[in-house]
Write an enzyme that holds these catalytic residues in place. Structure first.
Site, PDB file in Angstrom:
ATOM      1  N   SER A   7      11.279  11.608   7.781  1.00 51.61           N
ATOM      2  CA  SER A   7      10.064  11.459   7.981  1.00 51.61           C
ATOM      3  C   SER A   7       9.844  10.706   6.367  1.00 51.61           C
ATOM      4  O   SER A   7      10.177  11.258   5.181  1.00 51.61           O
ATOM      5  CB  SER A   7       9.402  12.973   7.373  1.00 51.61           C
ATOM      6  OG  SER A   7       8.274  12.871   6.749  1.00 51.61           O
ATOM      7  N   ARG A  30      -8.801  -0.578   4.665  1.00 48.71           N
ATOM      8  CA  ARG A  30      -7.777   0.367   4.083  1.00 48.71           C
ATOM      9  C   ARG A  30      -6.521  -0.148   3.777  1.00 48.71           C
ATOM     10  O   ARG A  30      -5.937   0.367   2.788  1.00 48.71           O
ATOM     11  CB  ARG A  30      -7.500   1.747   5.069  1.00 48.71           C
ATOM     12  CG  ARG A  30      -8.726   2.465   5.048  1.00 48.71           C
ATOM     13  CD  ARG A  30      -8.421   3.715   6.279  1.00 48.71           C
ATOM     14  NE  ARG A  30      -7.162   4.264   5.720  1.00 48.71           N
ATOM     15  CZ  ARG A  30      -6.119   4.580   6.610  1.00 48.71           C
ATOM     16  NH1 ARG A  30      -6.184   4.807   7.827  1.00 48.71           N
ATOM     17  NH2 ARG A  30      -4.828   5.075   6.181  1.00 48.71           N
ATOM     18  N   CYS A  34      -5.600  12.951  13.122  1.00 50.09           N
ATOM     19  CA  CYS A  34      -5.373  11.557  12.913  1.00 50.09           C
ATOM     20  C   CYS A  34      -5.444  10.772  14.265  1.00 50.09           C
ATOM     21  O   CYS A  34      -5.109  11.014  15.411  1.00 50.09           O
ATOM     22  CB  CYS A  34      -4.208  11.450  12.251  1.00 50.09           C
ATOM     23  SG  CYS A  34      -3.324   9.949  12.031  1.00 50.09           S
ATOM     24  N   ARG A  41       0.636  14.467  13.627  1.00 48.94           N
ATOM     25  CA  ARG A  41       1.410  14.347  12.400  1.00 48.94           C
ATOM     26  C   ARG A  41       1.502  15.352  11.803  1.00 48.94           C
ATOM     27  O   ARG A  41       0.610  15.697  10.473  1.00 48.94           O
ATOM     28  CB  ARG A  41       0.365  13.096  11.594  1.00 48.94           C
ATOM     29  CG  ARG A  41       0.705  11.888  12.341  1.00 48.94           C
ATOM     30  CD  ARG A  41      -0.095  10.548  11.314  1.00 48.94           C
ATOM     31  NE  ARG A  41       0.748   9.897  10.446  1.00 48.94           N
ATOM     32  CZ  ARG A  41       0.270   8.875   9.942  1.00 48.94           C
ATOM     33  NH1 ARG A  41      -0.746   8.315  10.055  1.00 48.94           N
ATOM     34  NH2 ARG A  41       0.910   8.325   8.865  1.00 48.94           N
ATOM     35  N   ASP A  47       4.744   0.565  12.037  1.00 51.90           N
ATOM     36  CA  ASP A  47       3.652  -0.136  11.365  1.00 51.90           C
ATOM     37  C   ASP A  47       3.413  -1.610  11.690  1.00 51.90           C
ATOM     38  O   ASP A  47       2.467  -2.139  11.359  1.00 51.90           O
ATOM     39  CB  ASP A  47       3.656   0.103  10.029  1.00 51.90           C
ATOM     40  CG  ASP A  47       3.284   1.329   9.464  1.00 51.90           C
ATOM     41  OD1 ASP A  47       2.599   2.388  10.280  1.00 51.90           O
ATOM     42  OD2 ASP A  47       3.465   1.798   8.170  1.00 51.90           O
ATOM     43  N   LYS A  69       0.836  -1.182   0.096  1.00 47.65           N
ATOM     44  CA  LYS A  69      -0.069  -0.154   0.040  1.00 47.65           C
ATOM     45  C   LYS A  69       0.971   1.430  -0.053  1.00 47.65           C
ATOM     46  O   LYS A  69       0.586   2.364  -0.714  1.00 47.65           O
ATOM     47  CB  LYS A  69      -0.796  -0.007   1.200  1.00 47.65           C
ATOM     48  CG  LYS A  69      -1.633   1.127   1.261  1.00 47.65           C
ATOM     49  CD  LYS A  69      -2.500   1.317   2.659  1.00 47.65           C
ATOM     50  CE  LYS A  69      -1.843   1.714   4.064  1.00 47.65           C
ATOM     51  NZ  LYS A  69      -1.570   3.168   4.239  1.00 47.65           N
ATOM     52  N   ASN A  70       1.830   1.334   0.957  1.00 44.42           N
ATOM     53  CA  ASN A  70       2.799   2.364   1.168  1.00 44.42           C
ATOM     54  C   ASN A  70       3.644   2.674  -0.172  1.00 44.42           C
ATOM     55  O   ASN A  70       4.424   3.855  -0.298  1.00 44.42           O
ATOM     56  CB  ASN A  70       3.514   2.483   2.356  1.00 44.42           C
ATOM     57  CG  ASN A  70       2.568   2.661   3.678  1.00 44.42           C
ATOM     58  OD1 ASN A  70       1.428   3.128   3.523  1.00 44.42           O
ATOM     59  ND2 ASN A  70       3.204   2.608   4.934  1.00 44.42           N
TER      60      ASN A  70
HETATM   61  C1  UD1 Z   1       4.527   6.736   6.524  1.00 47.04           C
HETATM   62  C2  UD1 Z   1       3.654   5.754   6.312  1.00 47.04           C
HETATM   63  C3  UD1 Z   1       3.018   5.081   7.541  1.00 47.04           C
HETATM   64  C4  UD1 Z   1       4.263   4.867   8.499  1.00 47.04           C
HETATM   65  C5  UD1 Z   1       4.867   6.197   8.533  1.00 47.04           C
HETATM   66  C6  UD1 Z   1       6.166   5.917   9.589  1.00 47.04           C
HETATM   67  C7  UD1 Z   1       2.780   5.968   4.019  1.00 47.04           C
HETATM   68  C8  UD1 Z   1       1.528   6.187   3.227  1.00 47.04           C
HETATM   69  N1  UD1 Z   1       2.577   5.884   5.344  1.00 47.04           N
HETATM   70  O1  UD1 Z   1       3.798   8.012   7.138  1.00 47.04           O
HETATM   71  O2  UD1 Z   1       2.456   3.762   7.167  1.00 47.04           O
HETATM   72  O3  UD1 Z   1       3.735   4.659   9.722  1.00 47.04           O
HETATM   73  O4  UD1 Z   1       5.440   6.716   7.494  1.00 47.04           O
HETATM   74  O5  UD1 Z   1       6.772   4.734   9.115  1.00 47.04           O
HETATM   75  O6  UD1 Z   1       3.420   5.490   3.493  1.00 47.04           O
HETATM   76  N2  UD1 Z   1       6.305  14.768  10.798  1.00 47.04           N
HETATM   77  C9  UD1 Z   1       6.688  15.976  11.119  1.00 47.04           C
HETATM   78  N3  UD1 Z   1       6.686  16.813  10.393  1.00 47.04           N
HETATM   79  C10 UD1 Z   1       6.327  16.394   8.934  1.00 47.04           C
HETATM   80  C11 UD1 Z   1       6.208  15.168   8.730  1.00 47.04           C
HETATM   81  C12 UD1 Z   1       6.320  14.228   9.670  1.00 47.04           C
HETATM   82  O7  UD1 Z   1       6.772  16.124  12.376  1.00 47.04           O
HETATM   83  O8  UD1 Z   1       6.091  17.495   8.247  1.00 47.04           O
HETATM   84  C13 UD1 Z   1       6.581  13.508  12.163  1.00 47.04           C
HETATM   85  C14 UD1 Z   1       5.377  12.726  12.279  1.00 47.04           C
HETATM   86  O9  UD1 Z   1       4.527  13.175  13.214  1.00 47.04           O
HETATM   87  C15 UD1 Z   1       6.107  11.537  12.942  1.00 47.04           C
HETATM   88  C16 UD1 Z   1       7.318  11.187  12.274  1.00 47.04           C
HETATM   89  O10 UD1 Z   1       7.587  12.401  11.495  1.00 47.04           O
HETATM   90  O11 UD1 Z   1       6.263  11.493  14.392  1.00 47.04           O
HETATM   91  C17 UD1 Z   1       7.501  10.231  11.149  1.00 47.04           C
HETATM   92  O12 UD1 Z   1       6.421  10.562  10.106  1.00 47.04           O
HETATM   93  P1  UD1 Z   1       6.304  10.128   8.370  1.00 47.04           P
HETATM   94  O13 UD1 Z   1       7.494   9.247   8.435  1.00 47.04           O
HETATM   95  O14 UD1 Z   1       6.226  11.344   7.799  1.00 47.04           O
HETATM   96  O15 UD1 Z   1       5.087   9.416   8.398  1.00 47.04           O
HETATM   97  P2  UD1 Z   1       3.950   9.305   7.118  1.00 47.04           P
HETATM   98  O16 UD1 Z   1       4.968   9.619   5.967  1.00 47.04           O
HETATM   99  O17 UD1 Z   1       2.897  10.332   7.613  1.00 47.04           O
END
Ligand code: UD1
Length: 429
Positions: A173, A408, A126, A131, A316, A22-23
């Site tokens: 991230s 999902r 969320c 996030r 995850d 999915k991701n």
């Molecule tokens: C993606 C995955 C999700 C997984 C996560 C971490 C997809 C569709 N989703 O989510 O399944 O759990 O990676 O492996 O691929 N953060 C900030 N600022 C930002 C962006 C992120 O502070 O602008 C923080 C988030 O709150 C979190 C951390 O960074 O604490 C990691 O999040 P991130 O890797 O960005 O997760 P997603 O990309 O949303």
């Protein structure tokens, strides 16, 4: 609303085909925005999130054709999807759609890169934490975009196009790395992304971008070097197997005992999960067709882990491991370092008899001899499937409500488990 009923106690024996990730599928679909030519994706999982993103992309004017193949046919699974963004009809991603799935926010980078403007709703709350998207916006600004927030929307403009930049993320991230990469491939000049996420799904997207004509070095590492090109073409690409689905079914088999082949699974993407499962006393072997999981009689041993970005243990799979450890012969600890509120499953697991104590970001799981079925509520995607794992071992019936969370991210979950001897049924609501 549908419900899933599980009568626990059956061992799992047989083969479970692993679907496309999915991701990876979601960002791969999104990069079709970058090119007027057709991107053909195969092994696309049939999931509610994929369908929703299809609607979002169609709203931007992408022409999408889907051809299905039955599970297991020719050893292949998943859909074949042709996406053509000949012209972008609309650069707005509306709140009604983005609020349903955070990853749809990732259209921001490609829209900016291709059209010089985008209006994308902020994703909103969320279940697993705040996030934020600050790092996404920082990356777009570095690449030359002007950004303002207006009525809950990110309004981004780059009138003279994006230009290459040096981007260093404060923390790792996945989403912000995707965003920066997707925008930088069409920016003028060179971009360096430091402290990039190295999750296999990002590597998969980068490899597909290269096939479309992008110039990217450092793929699969934490430093990505991109030389912008003026346009991208089309290509064909097969989505990598879902490592989270793999880890989940591995834990199902570890929980019940038995012998299961996870067909098409890629052990190279699951090093940390496999290590932990072996520590827990489960036999895990990489074989030609995938990964074989066996536990015959041996007690589950407790483990101590913390979640962290790839290649460490993935957040995850945290809820699933916790479910497994509820029946270990001792006390396990799991520290969640990625999301601050990702313990929603704890109270639901407790309803089945689990003994779990939370201390800030750390859960202490005292193994119990027996879980007992009960009605429970799915809260988010990975939390819901942890209830399935516990339900497979619980005595009596577990009824999982709100299973749309499961749909999902898990394709035909009840069919895959039933084929291996589990007693899992779905009741349409
Ligand atoms: C993606 C995955 C999700 C997984 C996560 C971490 C997809 C569709 N989703 O989510 O399944 O759990 O990676 O492996 O691929 N953060 C900030 N600022 C930002 C962006 C992120 O502070 O602008 C923080 C988030 O709150 C979190 C951390 O960074 O604490 C990691 O999040 P991130 O890797 O960005 O997760 P997603 O990309 O949303």
């Amino acid at each position: 609303m549908d419900r899933i009923m599980i009568r626990g106690g059956n061992r799992l024996n047989g083969t479970i085909p692993i679907s496309g990730a999915k991701n990876a599928a979601l960002p791969l679909m999104i990069i079709s925005l970058l090119s007027p030519a057709t991107l053909t994706l195969s092994n696309v999982p049939r999931l509610a999130d994929v369908r929703l993103l299809q609607r979002i992309l169609q709203n931007h004017g992408i022409d999408i054709m889907v051809a299905g193949k039955r599970l297991g046919q020719d050893g292949m699974s998943g859909d074949i999807m042709h996406l053509t963004a000949r012209q972008i009809a609309d650069t707005t991603a509306p709140y009604e759609l983005v609020s349903k799935m955070r990853a749809s926010f990732w259209v921001l980078g490609p829209l900016l890169a291709r059209c010089g403007e985008a209006r994308v709703s902020l994703p909103g709350g969320c279940a697993i934490g705040t996030r934020p998207v600050d790092m996404h916006l920082m990356a777009m600004e570095k690449l030359g975009a002007e950004i303002e927030i207006d009525g809950g929307y990110v309004v981004a403009r780059a009138r003279t196009g994006l230009r290459g930049a040096h981007i260093r993320f404060e923390k790792v991230s996945v989403g912000a790395t995707h965003a920066a990469l997707m925008a930088a491939v069409l920016a003028r000049g060179d971009t360096i992304i430091e402290n990039a996420a190295a999750e296999p799904e990002i590597g998969d997207v980068a490899e597909c971008l290269v096939k479309m004509g992008a110039r990217i070095e450092g793929i699969h590492s934490s430093v990505l070097r991109i030389s912008g090109v003026t346009s991208l073409g089309g290509t064909e690409h097969s989505v990598i197997p879902d490592r989270i689905e793999t880890g989940t079914y591995a834990m199902c088999a570890g929980m019940t005992g038995g012998d299961v082949l996870l067909k098409n699974a890629n052990a190279a993407h699951l090093g940390a999960v496999i290590d932990v499962m072996r520590q827990a006393g489960i036999d895990v072997d990489a074989v030609n067709e995938g990964i074989r999981i066996r536990r015959n009689g041996a007690a589950l041993r407790p483990v101590k882990i913390e979640t962290a970005p790839f290649p460490a243990f993935p957040t995850d799979c945290q809820a699933q491991l916790m479910a497994l450890m509820t029946m270990a012969s001792g006390t396990s600890t799991i520290r969640e370092t990625i999301f601050e509120n990702r313990f929603m499953h704890v109270q639901e697991l407790a309803r089945l008899g689990a003994d779990i104590h939370l201390h800030g970001d750390t859960a202490e799981i005292r193994g119990v001899r027996k879980l007992t079925g009960a009605p429970v509520m799915a809260t988010d995607l990975r939390a819901s499937v942890s209830l399935v794992i516990a339900g497979l071992a619980a005595a009596g019936e577990t009824v999982i409500n709100r299973v749309y969370h499961l749909d999902r991210g898990f394709e035909t979950l009840e069919e895959k488990l039933s084929a291996c001897g589990a007693d899992v049924t779905r009741q349409a609501g």
